[in-house]
Design a protein around this motif. Sequence first.
Motif, PDB file in Angstrom:
ATOM      1  N   TYR A   1       0.832  -1.205   0.000  1.00  0.00           N
ATOM      2  CA  TYR A   1       0.000   0.000   0.000  1.00  0.00           C
ATOM      3  C   TYR A   1       0.869   1.260   0.000  1.00  0.00           C
ATOM      4  O   TYR A   1       0.655   2.168  -0.814  1.00  0.00           O
ATOM      5  CB  TYR A   1      -0.922  -0.008   1.214  1.00  0.00           C
ATOM      6  N   VAL A   2       1.827   1.316   0.893  1.00  0.00           N
ATOM      7  CA  VAL A   2       2.653   2.522   1.020  1.00  0.00           C
ATOM      8  C   VAL A   2       3.492   2.759  -0.228  1.00  0.00           C
ATOM      9  O   VAL A   2       3.586   3.889  -0.727  1.00  0.00           O
ATOM     10  CB  VAL A   2       3.552   2.420   2.268  1.00  0.00           C
ATOM     11  N   ARG A   3       4.085   1.707  -0.754  1.00  0.00           N
ATOM     12  CA  ARG A   3       5.029   1.862  -1.864  1.00  0.00           C
ATOM     13  C   ARG A   3       4.368   1.879  -3.232  1.00  0.00           C
ATOM     14  O   ARG A   3       4.879   2.542  -4.152  1.00  0.00           O
ATOM     15  CB  ARG A   3       6.066   0.741  -1.817  1.00  0.00           C
ATOM     16  N   ARG A   4       3.270   1.144  -3.381  1.00  0.00           N
ATOM     17  CA  ARG A   4       2.699   0.953  -4.706  1.00  0.00           C
ATOM     18  C   ARG A   4       1.355   1.638  -4.904  1.00  0.00           C
ATOM     19  O   ARG A   4       1.101   2.230  -5.953  1.00  0.00           O
ATOM     20  CB  ARG A   4       2.515  -0.555  -4.953  1.00  0.00           C
ATOM     21  N   ILE A   5       0.478   1.487  -3.922  1.00  0.00           N
ATOM     22  CA  ILE A   5      -0.903   1.930  -4.116  1.00  0.00           C
ATOM     23  C   ILE A   5      -1.090   3.381  -3.695  1.00  0.00           C
ATOM     24  O   ILE A   5      -1.686   4.179  -4.437  1.00  0.00           O
ATOM     25  CB  ILE A   5      -1.867   0.998  -3.357  1.00  0.00           C
ATOM     26  N   ARG A   6      -0.603   3.758  -2.542  1.00  0.00           N
ATOM     27  CA  ARG A   6      -0.828   5.126  -2.045  1.00  0.00           C
ATOM     28  C   ARG A   6      -0.334   6.199  -3.002  1.00  0.00           C
ATOM     29  O   ARG A   6      -1.023   7.234  -3.163  1.00  0.00           O
ATOM     30  CB  ARG A   6      -0.203   5.293  -0.662  1.00  0.00           C
ATOM     31  N   PRO A   7       0.802   6.020  -3.683  1.00  0.00           N
ATOM     32  CA  PRO A   7       1.225   7.056  -4.633  1.00  0.00           C
ATOM     33  C   PRO A   7       0.252   7.286  -5.783  1.00  0.00           C
ATOM     34  O   PRO A   7       0.311   8.338  -6.444  1.00  0.00           O
ATOM     35  CB  PRO A   7       2.573   6.533  -5.149  1.00  0.00           C
ATOM     36  N   LEU A   8      -0.643   6.341  -6.031  1.00  0.00           N
ATOM     37  CA  LEU A   8      -1.624   6.492  -7.107  1.00  0.00           C
ATOM     38  C   LEU A   8      -2.901   7.197  -6.651  1.00  0.00           C
ATOM     39  O   LEU A   8      -3.733   7.550  -7.488  1.00  0.00           O
ATOM     40  CB  LEU A   8      -1.997   5.112  -7.670  1.00  0.00           C
ATOM     41  N   LEU A   9      -3.048   7.393  -5.352  1.00  0.00           N
ATOM     42  CA  LEU A   9      -4.305   7.890  -4.802  1.00  0.00           C
ATOM     43  C   LEU A   9      -4.313   9.407  -4.698  1.00  0.00           C
ATOM     44  O   LEU A   9      -3.280  10.054  -4.677  1.00  0.00           O
ATOM     45  CB  LEU A   9      -4.551   7.268  -3.417  1.00  0.00           C
ATOM     46  N   SER A  10      -5.526   9.940  -4.601  1.00  0.00           N
ATOM     47  CA  SER A  10      -5.734  11.381  -4.536  1.00  0.00           C
ATOM     48  C   SER A  10      -6.815  11.692  -3.508  1.00  0.00           C
ATOM     49  O   SER A  10      -7.725  10.884  -3.284  1.00  0.00           O
ATOM     50  CB  SER A  10      -6.153  11.912  -5.916  1.00  0.00           C
ATOM     51  N   ALA A  11      -6.717  12.863  -2.932  1.00  0.00           N
ATOM     52  CA  ALA A  11      -7.766  13.311  -2.011  1.00  0.00           C
ATOM     53  C   ALA A  11      -8.975  13.840  -2.775  1.00  0.00           C
ATOM     54  O   ALA A  11     -10.059  13.995  -2.189  1.00  0.00           O
ATOM     55  CB  ALA A  11      -7.218  14.393  -1.091  1.00  0.00           C
ATOM     56  N   ASP A  12      -8.831  14.098  -4.062  1.00  0.00           N
ATOM     57  CA  ASP A  12      -9.894  14.718  -4.858  1.00  0.00           C
ATOM     58  C   ASP A  12     -10.546  13.760  -5.844  1.00  0.00           C
ATOM     59  O   ASP A  12     -11.738  13.873  -6.126  1.00  0.00           O
ATOM     60  CB  ASP A  12      -9.332  15.918  -5.621  1.00  0.00           C
TER      61      ASP A  12
END
Length: 263
Positions: A59-70
Amino acid sequence: MRGVRPVARTSRSPHGLERRDVAAVELMDDPACDAEGLRRTYRAFVVINRVLAGWRRVYVRRIRPLLSADTVTTLLDVGSGGGDVARSLARWAARDGLRLEVTGIDPDARAIAYATSRPALPDLTFERAHSGDLVARGARFDVVISNHVLHHLDPAARDGLLADSAVLARRLVVHGDIARSRRAYAAYWVATLPLVRAGRASAPFVRDDGLISIRRSYTARELAAVLPAGWRVERAPFRVLAVLDGRAVLDAREPSGGDDARA
């Protein structure tokens, strides 16, 4: 999982780990296994996967960088079982203030019944389905994952899952599984000794099925040998990851095989 072809269950004694023990069948895969024992085992997986499966790191290394608050990002968990990995990902994203819609699918009605019996979370849904069902309806997700699914599948089902994943994913696929090794087998054997002393009552399938899973699993080299072009294997402690990302996601999109090759 469609494509899993159970055969006679092998002895629970230690197996030579030089090759995959594809004849071994996990107790949980038996449709007639004890229902209450299965529910207790799903509960135990919450802790086991948190400690051993490594999804926080992914999650931290792969998935979270793809996510957005908007902007909403969508994620599909194939073979979601009791739903603990999907639930963890949804919670982590929410705590980080990021928008992630998680869908867990599993063909086993028992798994979906357990997953949907847990407290509801916003942006988390479960459905009884195969990956091929979603391909047929034209579904798409930004991220596709699975946890401990690959080792369950025969070659046709495995290849169907990989092909379906390439069609379903827009940005990233990560299929995480156990890495077969003597160290992994010995570590799990020791770590689950308390279950033997407790009579396995709290989670009756955890020890036996976990050891069988290790015996059925791939080494990094074996997994790399069966992955299609564009995929790669990454290693983590006691883990292997089959990864498809970036441009390779687009390059890998080809029509999937027949329906009976689906996961």
